[in-house]
Design a protein around this motif. Structure first.
Motif, PDB file in Angstrom:
ATOM      1  N   ARG A   1      14.102   7.933  -2.141  1.00  0.00           N
ATOM      2  CA  ARG A   1      12.770   7.828  -2.741  1.00  0.00           C
ATOM      3  C   ARG A   1      11.954   6.903  -1.857  1.00  0.00           C
ATOM      4  O   ARG A   1      12.454   5.899  -1.366  1.00  0.00           O
ATOM      5  N   TYR A   2      10.707   7.248  -1.687  1.00  0.00           N
ATOM      6  CA  TYR A   2       9.833   6.472  -0.815  1.00  0.00           C
ATOM      7  C   TYR A   2       8.723   5.819  -1.611  1.00  0.00           C
ATOM      8  O   TYR A   2       8.239   6.384  -2.582  1.00  0.00           O
ATOM      9  N   GLN A   3       8.338   4.647  -1.167  1.00  0.00           N
ATOM     10  CA  GLN A   3       7.166   3.988  -1.713  1.00  0.00           C
ATOM     11  C   GLN A   3       6.187   3.816  -0.564  1.00  0.00           C
ATOM     12  O   GLN A   3       6.544   3.252   0.471  1.00  0.00           O
ATOM     13  N   LEU A   4       4.984   4.315  -0.735  1.00  0.00           N
ATOM     14  CA  LEU A   4       3.908   4.099   0.223  1.00  0.00           C
ATOM     15  C   LEU A   4       2.791   3.384  -0.512  1.00  0.00           C
ATOM     16  O   LEU A   4       2.336   3.864  -1.549  1.00  0.00           O
ATOM     17  N   PHE A   5       2.378   2.254   0.014  1.00  0.00           N
ATOM     18  CA  PHE A   5       1.293   1.523  -0.635  1.00  0.00           C
ATOM     19  C   PHE A   5       0.630   0.606   0.382  1.00  0.00           C
ATOM     20  O   PHE A   5       1.198   0.288   1.427  1.00  0.00           O
ATOM     21  N   PHE A   6      -0.578   0.193   0.046  1.00  0.00           N
ATOM     22  CA  PHE A   6      -1.297  -0.745   0.905  1.00  0.00           C
ATOM     23  C   PHE A   6      -0.847  -2.153   0.558  1.00  0.00           C
ATOM     24  O   PHE A   6      -0.696  -2.490  -0.614  1.00  0.00           O
ATOM     25  N   ASP A   7      -0.654  -2.956   1.590  1.00  0.00           N
ATOM     26  CA  ASP A   7      -0.126  -4.296   1.384  1.00  0.00           C
ATOM     27  C   ASP A   7      -0.754  -5.245   2.390  1.00  0.00           C
ATOM     28  O   ASP A   7      -0.951  -4.873   3.554  1.00  0.00           O
ATOM     29  N   GLU A   8      -1.077  -6.445   1.924  1.00  0.00           N
ATOM     30  CA  GLU A   8      -1.615  -7.450   2.840  1.00  0.00           C
ATOM     31  C   GLU A   8      -0.541  -8.470   3.214  1.00  0.00           C
ATOM     32  O   GLU A   8      -0.741  -9.289   4.094  1.00  0.00           O
ATOM     33  N   ARG A   9       0.620  -8.385   2.577  1.00  0.00           N
ATOM     34  CA  ARG A   9       1.678  -9.364   2.814  1.00  0.00           C
ATOM     35  C   ARG A   9       2.415  -9.107   4.127  1.00  0.00           C
ATOM     36  O   ARG A   9       2.487  -7.988   4.605  1.00  0.00           O
ATOM     37  N   SER A  10       2.990 -10.183   4.644  1.00  0.00           N
ATOM     38  CA  SER A  10       3.910 -10.099   5.768  1.00  0.00           C
ATOM     39  C   SER A  10       5.224 -10.677   5.296  1.00  0.00           C
ATOM     40  O   SER A  10       5.278 -11.842   4.888  1.00  0.00           O
ATOM     41  N   LEU A  11       6.262  -9.871   5.308  1.00  0.00           N
ATOM     42  CA  LEU A  11       7.568 -10.317   4.844  1.00  0.00           C
ATOM     43  C   LEU A  11       8.471 -10.605   6.036  1.00  0.00           C
ATOM     44  O   LEU A  11       8.320 -10.000   7.099  1.00  0.00           O
TER      45      LEU A  11
END
Length: 122
Positions: free
Chosen positions: A55-65
């Motif tokens: 399963r894939y999650q695609l989303f916009f993110d501003e974080r850097s992990l």
């Protein structure tokens, strides 16, 4: 030109191995512009999805992990966390805008060749 081709080949085998098509990159840019922000990146994550695959999650993110792998496609940054990166090697993200299909699609050769049951993707 041989050197350039070799360089391009090396870049194509980046640690993520994720490929964002030109069509998908244009769509991602347009969606980010609609949000009115310039700090967003497309993040892709993988979760085991039973025997049907991943399963894939695609989303916009501003974080850097910590451990993120970032690839740039014509100004669009695609981010993959270090746990998902091995499962996305060679995966192509595209955008379909047809009557029978609309939205982002992921063609992942890793999901076709193995089952996500049990310990396959731990």
């Amino acid at each position: 030109m041989t050197t350039e081709a070799h360089t391009e080949s090396t870049e194509a085998t980046a640690p993520t191995g994720v490929i964002l098509t030109d069509v998908a990159a244009v769509k991602v840019k347009a969606l980010i512009e609609q949000e009115g922000r310039d700090d967003l990146r497309l993040r892709i994550a993988v979760q085991p999805g039973g025997c049907s695959g991943l399963r894939y999650q695609l989303f916009f993110d501003e974080r850097s992990l910590d451990g993120d792998v970032v690839s740039d496609f014509d100004g669009v940054e695609v981010v993959v966390d270090r746990m998902s990166a091995p499962y996305l090697a060679g995966a192509t993200i595209d955008f379909a805008d047809r009557i029978d299909a609309q939205g982002f699609t992921i063609d992942n050769p890793n999901a076709q060749n193995s089952c996500a049951c049990g310990d396959s993707f731990h």
